[in-house]
Design a protein around this motif. Structure first.
Motif, PDB file in Angstrom:
ATOM      1  N   LEU A 155       3.168  12.867   2.655  1.00 46.00           N
ATOM      2  CA  LEU A 155       1.999  11.974   1.607  1.00 46.00           C
ATOM      3  C   LEU A 155       2.863  12.144   0.153  1.00 46.00           C
ATOM      4  O   LEU A 155       2.950  12.961  -0.556  1.00 46.00           O
ATOM      5  N   PRO A 156       3.381  11.242  -0.518  1.00 49.37           N
ATOM      6  CA  PRO A 156       3.208  10.989  -1.833  1.00 49.37           C
ATOM      7  C   PRO A 156       2.645  11.956  -3.127  1.00 49.37           C
ATOM      8  O   PRO A 156       0.847  11.434  -3.019  1.00 49.37           O
ATOM      9  N   ALA A 157       2.994  12.339  -3.530  1.00 45.20           N
ATOM     10  CA  ALA A 157       2.457  13.577  -4.651  1.00 45.20           C
ATOM     11  C   ALA A 157       1.136  12.389  -5.596  1.00 45.20           C
ATOM     12  O   ALA A 157       0.118  12.623  -5.346  1.00 45.20           O
ATOM     13  N   TRP A 158       1.454  11.573  -5.316  1.00 47.75           N
ATOM     14  CA  TRP A 158       0.832  10.757  -6.771  1.00 47.75           C
ATOM     15  C   TRP A 158      -0.730  10.125  -5.674  1.00 47.75           C
ATOM     16  O   TRP A 158      -2.146   9.862  -6.840  1.00 47.75           O
ATOM     17  N   LEU A 159      -0.776  10.919  -4.572  1.00 46.65           N
ATOM     18  CA  LEU A 159      -1.468  10.243  -3.579  1.00 46.65           C
ATOM     19  C   LEU A 159      -2.895  12.115  -3.387  1.00 46.65           C
ATOM     20  O   LEU A 159      -3.661  11.972  -2.346  1.00 46.65           O
ATOM     21  N   LEU A 173      -5.591   0.138   4.792  1.00 48.05           N
ATOM     22  CA  LEU A 173      -5.170   1.236   4.376  1.00 48.05           C
ATOM     23  C   LEU A 173      -3.935   2.493   5.145  1.00 48.05           C
ATOM     24  O   LEU A 173      -3.309   3.507   4.617  1.00 48.05           O
ATOM     25  N   ALA A 174      -4.608   2.451   5.916  1.00 49.53           N
ATOM     26  CA  ALA A 174      -4.059   3.762   7.502  1.00 49.53           C
ATOM     27  C   ALA A 174      -2.335   3.148   6.832  1.00 49.53           C
ATOM     28  O   ALA A 174      -1.581   4.189   6.876  1.00 49.53           O
ATOM     29  N   GLU A 232       2.982   4.035   6.159  1.00 41.64           N
ATOM     30  CA  GLU A 232       5.033   3.019   5.597  1.00 41.64           C
ATOM     31  C   GLU A 232       4.835   4.102   4.351  1.00 41.64           C
ATOM     32  O   GLU A 232       6.304   4.625   4.206  1.00 41.64           O
ATOM     33  N   MET A 233       4.308   4.239   3.276  1.00 38.21           N
ATOM     34  CA  MET A 233       4.587   5.199   1.994  1.00 38.21           C
ATOM     35  C   MET A 233       4.790   6.504   2.560  1.00 38.21           C
ATOM     36  O   MET A 233       6.363   6.793   1.692  1.00 38.21           O
TER      37      MET A 233
END
Length: 134
Positions: free
Chosen positions: A113-117, A98-99, A104-105
């Motif tokens: 951090l991507p908004a969907w997360l 996960l980390a 990477e994302m």
């Protein structure tokens, strides 16, 4: 900045890190000794058909622990079967995987951090000091 204080702290940190390394090596050696003694005791107890015995106020006994895991080639089938039976709450994500995936994302998203997360992932930061030989 007080150079004397930072140098004193650096010296103390080095002493503690060296002590920690020494203790970890000692623990590793002790664990190896424990393993060797247990192997021999199990052999002797099995030969004598002993399940347990008392010595110096202690009970020594054979203990069998089980650690089930999925058959690698059939993980998908296992997950489908568990989910069908209502055990999907058992599914977890390995913390290191996960980390690494989140890192990477984030890198691919310009360091954000991507908004969907958002709200699904929390990030804990810890600052420490590493030491290497110069």
């Amino acid at each position: 900045m007080d150079n004397n204080e930072i140098f004193e702290l650096a010296d103390r940190l080095k002493v503690f890190k060296d002590k920690k390394s020494s203790l970890e090596a000692e623990i590793k050696a002790v664990n190896k000794e424990i393993e060797q003694v247990e192997v021999r005791m199990i052999e002797l107890m099995t030969e004598d058909e002993l399940q347990s015995f008392k010595r110096a106020g202690n009970l020594f006994y054979l203990m069998v622990s089980e650690y089930p895991s999925a058959v690698p080639e059939r993980k998908d089938e296992l997950y489908r079967a568990l989910k069908a039976k209502g055990y999907d709450y058992l599914f977890t994500i390995n913390a290191r995987t996960l980390a690494a995936s989140i890192k990477e994302m984030t890198e691919q998203n310009e360091g954000i951090l991507p908004a969907w997360l958002e709200g699904l992932i929390q990030v804990y930061e810890k600052t420490s000091i590493g030491i290497r030989r110069a």
